[in-house]
Design a protein around this motif. Sequence first.
Motif, PDB file in Angstrom:
ATOM      1  N   SER A 158      -6.720   3.360  10.004  1.00 34.97           N
ATOM      2  CA  SER A 158      -7.905   2.633   9.524  1.00 34.97           C
ATOM      3  C   SER A 158      -7.507   1.763   8.334  1.00 34.97           C
ATOM      4  O   SER A 158      -6.364   1.790   7.880  1.00 34.97           O
ATOM      5  N   VAL A 216      -7.753   0.255   4.498  1.00 34.36           N
ATOM      6  CA  VAL A 216      -8.052   0.567   3.097  1.00 34.36           C
ATOM      7  C   VAL A 216      -9.036  -0.467   2.543  1.00 34.36           C
ATOM      8  O   VAL A 216      -8.966  -1.649   2.914  1.00 34.36           O
ATOM      9  N   ARG A 272      -7.070  -7.938   7.807  1.00 33.87           N
ATOM     10  CA  ARG A 272      -7.052  -7.105   8.990  1.00 33.87           C
ATOM     11  C   ARG A 272      -8.440  -6.760   9.534  1.00 33.87           C
ATOM     12  O   ARG A 272      -8.543  -6.183  10.617  1.00 33.87           O
ATOM     13  N   GLY A 274       0.139  -8.856   7.615  1.00 33.45           N
ATOM     14  CA  GLY A 274      -0.766  -7.756   7.941  1.00 33.45           C
ATOM     15  C   GLY A 274      -2.081  -7.817   7.188  1.00 33.45           C
ATOM     16  O   GLY A 274      -2.734  -6.809   6.947  1.00 33.45           O
ATOM     17  N   LEU A 312       0.826  -1.210   0.000  1.00 37.30           N
ATOM     18  CA  LEU A 312       0.000   0.000   0.000  1.00 37.30           C
ATOM     19  C   LEU A 312       0.864   1.265   0.000  1.00 37.30           C
ATOM     20  O   LEU A 312       0.570   2.231  -0.711  1.00 37.30           O
ATOM     21  N   ARG A 313       1.969   1.237   0.759  1.00 37.07           N
ATOM     22  CA  ARG A 313       2.839   2.413   0.755  1.00 37.07           C
ATOM     23  C   ARG A 313       3.480   2.607  -0.620  1.00 37.07           C
ATOM     24  O   ARG A 313       3.637   3.735  -1.111  1.00 37.07           O
ATOM     25  N   ARG A 360      -4.170   2.929  15.466  1.00 34.87           N
ATOM     26  CA  ARG A 360      -3.812   1.604  14.916  1.00 34.87           C
ATOM     27  C   ARG A 360      -4.088   0.494  15.920  1.00 34.87           C
ATOM     28  O   ARG A 360      -4.566  -0.582  15.577  1.00 34.87           O
ATOM     29  N   ASN A 419     -11.620  -7.155   4.611  1.00 41.57           N
ATOM     30  CA  ASN A 419     -10.465  -7.844   4.045  1.00 41.57           C
ATOM     31  C   ASN A 419     -10.779  -9.332   3.847  1.00 41.57           C
ATOM     32  O   ASN A 419     -10.509  -9.912   2.786  1.00 41.57           O
ATOM     33  N   ARG A 464       8.194   6.315   9.026  1.00 43.70           N
ATOM     34  CA  ARG A 464       6.787   6.075   8.649  1.00 43.70           C
ATOM     35  C   ARG A 464       5.891   7.178   9.159  1.00 43.70           C
ATOM     36  O   ARG A 464       6.058   7.678  10.274  1.00 43.70           O
TER      37      ARG A 464
HETATM   38  N1  LIG Z   1      -4.615  -5.255   5.181  1.00 47.49           N
HETATM   39  C1  LIG Z   1      -4.138  -4.001   5.383  1.00 47.49           C
HETATM   40  C2  LIG Z   1      -2.819  -3.786   5.851  1.00 47.49           C
HETATM   41  C3  LIG Z   1      -2.397  -2.502   6.068  1.00 47.49           C
HETATM   42  N2  LIG Z   1      -3.242  -1.480   5.808  1.00 47.49           N
HETATM   43  C4  LIG Z   1      -2.811  -0.080   6.053  1.00 47.49           C
HETATM   44  C5  LIG Z   1      -3.313   0.378   7.403  1.00 47.49           C
HETATM   45  C6  LIG Z   1      -2.159   0.024   8.291  1.00 47.49           C
HETATM   46  O1  LIG Z   1      -2.130   0.732   9.512  1.00 47.49           O
HETATM   47  C7  LIG Z   1      -1.002   0.436   7.396  1.00 47.49           C
HETATM   48  C8  LIG Z   1       0.313  -0.122   7.785  1.00 47.49           C
HETATM   49  O2  LIG Z   1       0.270  -1.530   7.805  1.00 47.49           O
HETATM   50  P1  LIG Z   1       1.550  -2.279   8.467  1.00 47.49           P
HETATM   51  O3  LIG Z   1       2.740  -1.974   7.601  1.00 47.49           O
HETATM   52  O4  LIG Z   1       1.670  -1.667   9.838  1.00 47.49           O
HETATM   53  O5  LIG Z   1       1.182  -3.753   8.485  1.00 47.49           O
HETATM   54  O6  LIG Z   1      -1.389  -0.010   6.104  1.00 47.49           O
HETATM   55  C9  LIG Z   1      -4.533  -1.688   5.337  1.00 47.49           C
HETATM   56  O7  LIG Z   1      -5.308  -0.709   5.108  1.00 47.49           O
HETATM   57  N3  LIG Z   1      -4.955  -2.953   5.125  1.00 47.49           N
END
Ligand SMILES: Nc1ccn([C@H]2C[C@H](O)[C@@H](COP(=O)(O)O)O2)c(=O)n1
Length: 191
Positions: free
Chosen positions: A60, A62, A91, A88, A37-38, A144, A95, A133
């Motif tokens: 939140s 995505v 979530r 991740g 996503l980043r 989060r 999802n 980040r």
């Molecule tokens: N399934 C996902 C995973 C991640 N995100 C977005 C929201 C999370 O806070 C952010 C960072 O994820 P991380 O690198 O901490 O695993 O990315 C999402 O929307 N859906």
Amino acid sequence: MYKVVFVLGPPGSGKGTICAQIQENLGYVHLSAGDLLRAEREREGSQFGALIENHIRNGSIVPVEITCSLLEIAMIAREDANGFLIDGFPRNEDNLAGWKRQMGEKVNEQFVLFLSCPVDVCIDRCLHRGQGRTDDNVDSLKKRVDTYNQSTFPIIEHFEKLGMVREVNSERPVNEVYADVVKVFAAANQQ
Ligand SMILES: Nc1ccn([C@H]2C[C@H](O)[C@@H](COP(=O)(O)O)O2)c(=O)n1
Ligand SMILES: Nc1ncnc2c1ncn2[C@@H]1O[C@H](COP(=O)(O)OP(=O)(O)OP(=O)(O)O)[C@@H](O)[C@H]1O
Ligand SMILES: [Mg+2]
């Protein structure tokens, strides 16, 4: 069929760290939903950049159509992979439902690696992560953690009811956590 292991746990529990070691030693390809996503956020011409950034800053989630498509594209690009670590994800319920719709017939879900770690330890790790980040700040981390407790932990409980969860305590040095993770993968790949 893609062989898949979901890797879940609170922010800062060590998912990325452990997945990198699994990828290096056990032949699985690490796909971090957050990293994908980043990358999409930064991609020139992406129509989702602002939406993704808002969700990331707010802690939140995505919409799954975006995240699941990024995951599938990454999996297609690595058809040679022995298996995938989906870090991740899933979530939340959106999802999970979107994954079932889009990927349900294409994957063999081996198990869920759940890295459990006290939230205060996780928050401290994120605040000292030093990766620049936009969500490693007290305000975003509170959100989060709330999202994890409200939306993600119920997903872990869903998989627990299916007998698919393998919990490893990650409030220990990385080498000790990884040693237990190796045992989990060994047991799963014996079957
Ligand atoms: N399934 C996902 C995973 C991640 N995100 C977005 C929201 C999370 O806070 C952010 C960072 O994820 P991380 O690198 O901490 O695993 O990315 C999402 O929307 N859906
Ligand atoms: N077992 C551990 N002991 C101490 N520090 C750790 C451990 N595992 C990871 N860390 C450190 O904690 C920070 C967060 O780790 P990591 O990025 O792997 O967590 P994460 O679960 O992927 O977090 P996020 O969900 O925010 O992406 C990093 O700085 C990492 O070096
Ligand atoms: Mg991570």
